[in-house]
Design an enzyme around this catalytic site. Structure first.
Site, mmCIF file in Angstrom:
data_model
loop_
_atom_site.group_PDB
_atom_site.id
_atom_site.type_symbol
_atom_site.label_atom_id
_atom_site.label_comp_id
_atom_site.label_asym_id
_atom_site.label_seq_id
_atom_site.Cartn_x
_atom_site.Cartn_y
_atom_site.Cartn_z
ATOM 1 N N ASN A 13 44.584 -13.008 2.949
ATOM 2 C CA ASN A 13 43.647 -13.949 2.134
ATOM 3 C C ASN A 13 42.578 -14.694 2.319
ATOM 4 O OD1 ASN A 13 42.941 -16.090 0.271
ATOM 5 N ND2 ASN A 13 45.346 -16.615 -0.098
ATOM 6 N N ASP A 76 51.824 -20.999 8.180
ATOM 7 C CA ASP A 76 53.291 -21.251 7.662
ATOM 8 C C ASP A 76 53.792 -22.026 6.517
ATOM 9 O OD1 ASP A 76 55.461 -19.112 6.660
ATOM 10 O OD2 ASP A 76 56.323 -20.132 7.910
ATOM 11 N N SER A 77 53.938 -21.846 5.606
ATOM 12 C CA SER A 77 53.600 -23.138 5.323
ATOM 13 C C SER A 77 55.285 -22.720 3.304
ATOM 14 C CB SER A 77 52.102 -24.030 4.375
ATOM 15 O OG SER A 77 51.624 -22.704 3.546
ATOM 16 N N GLY A 159 51.696 -20.234 -6.533
ATOM 17 C CA GLY A 159 53.723 -20.970 -6.304
ATOM 18 C C GLY A 159 53.824 -22.265 -6.981
ATOM 19 N N TYR A 160 54.049 -23.168 -6.216
ATOM 20 C CA TYR A 160 54.713 -24.533 -6.628
ATOM 21 C C TYR A 160 53.629 -25.446 -7.393
ATOM 22 C CZ TYR A 160 58.706 -22.798 -4.574
ATOM 23 O OH TYR A 160 59.604 -21.640 -4.001
ATOM 24 N N LYS A 182 41.560 -29.256 -3.626
ATOM 25 C CA LYS A 182 42.845 -29.861 -3.601
ATOM 26 C C LYS A 182 42.417 -29.335 -1.416
ATOM 27 C CE LYS A 182 46.199 -25.712 -2.984
ATOM 28 N NZ LYS A 182 46.405 -24.257 -3.884
ATOM 29 N N HIS A 187 47.956 -29.754 2.880
ATOM 30 C CA HIS A 187 48.541 -29.808 3.900
ATOM 31 C C HIS A 187 48.106 -28.202 5.166
ATOM 32 C CE1 HIS A 187 49.829 -26.815 0.731
ATOM 33 N NE2 HIS A 187 50.945 -26.009 1.617
#
Length: 200
Positions: A13, A76-77, A159-160, A182, A187
């Site tokens: 990415n 990792d998330s 994603g969510y 964002k 996070h």
């Protein structure tokens, strides 16, 4: 020969590389950040860790070994929902069975929370970013707290994001935020800031 001036970022990415470089270059000014995919076509490692940090370390170590770079970083998330005892957690991307099927994952999330009251729909996105320097391992952790809505809203993100209402932007879902908005509350941003403080 081991390259000590390049940080290989274990991702394909390009945006994620920019985001990581923007924060870590402040404390690592003399290195360049390169996406793993730019250095070759490598197989994905098996992410069988028990938590986010373990999976991020698996990816960072694999990138380090595959490229010969001395420095590597990986993250990792995932989404952790209070009413689901932290699920989907590390299985966020493949929760509905197919890796990266956002629509199926969101449908499953809504189904699991059908009978959960609005007041009990708390959740947070979590990110663990691992930086390896030779044998040394540093871990940065970050969260973005919020709640899960009942109807998807917004076309940004992935994603969510369409179902996640961040506490910091209570009138908009994550998918309704511009990218820079964002990034300021995400996070991963908080995890990178945590990591940068350890590297400073």
């Amino acid at each position: 020969m081991v390259d000590k001036n390049t940080v290989v970022v274990a991702t394909g990415n390009a945006h994620k590389v920019v985001e990581i470089e923007a924060i870590l270059s402040r404390v690592l000014p003399d290195v360049r950040f390169v996406a793993l995919g730019e250095l070759g076509d490598f197989p994905d490692p098996v992410e069988d860790g028990e938590d986010f940090a373990a999976n991020a370390l698996i990816k960072a170590r694999a990138a380090q070994e595959q490229t010969g770079c001395y420095l590597a970083v990986a993250d990792d998330s995932g989404l952790c929902v209070d009413a689901l005892d932290g699920a989907p957690g590390i299985y966020s991307a493949r929760w509905a069975g197919e890796h990266g099927n956002d629509e199926a994952n969101n449908e499953k999330l809504l189904a699991e929370l059908t009978d959960v009251a609005d007041a009990d729909r708390g959740a947070h996105f979590h990110s663990s970013v691992v930086f390896v320097r030779g044998d040394e391992v540093l871990v940065g952790n970050g969260d973005c707290p919020g709640t899960i809505g009942r109807v998807p809203r917004g076309n940004n993100g992935f994603g969510y994001d369409p179902l996640f209402w961040p506490d910091e932007t209570p009138s908009r879902t994550m998918a309704e935020l511009a990218l820079d908005e964002k990034n300021r509350i995400s996070h991963r941003f908080h995890a990178l800031e945590d990591l940068a403080s350890q590297l400073a």
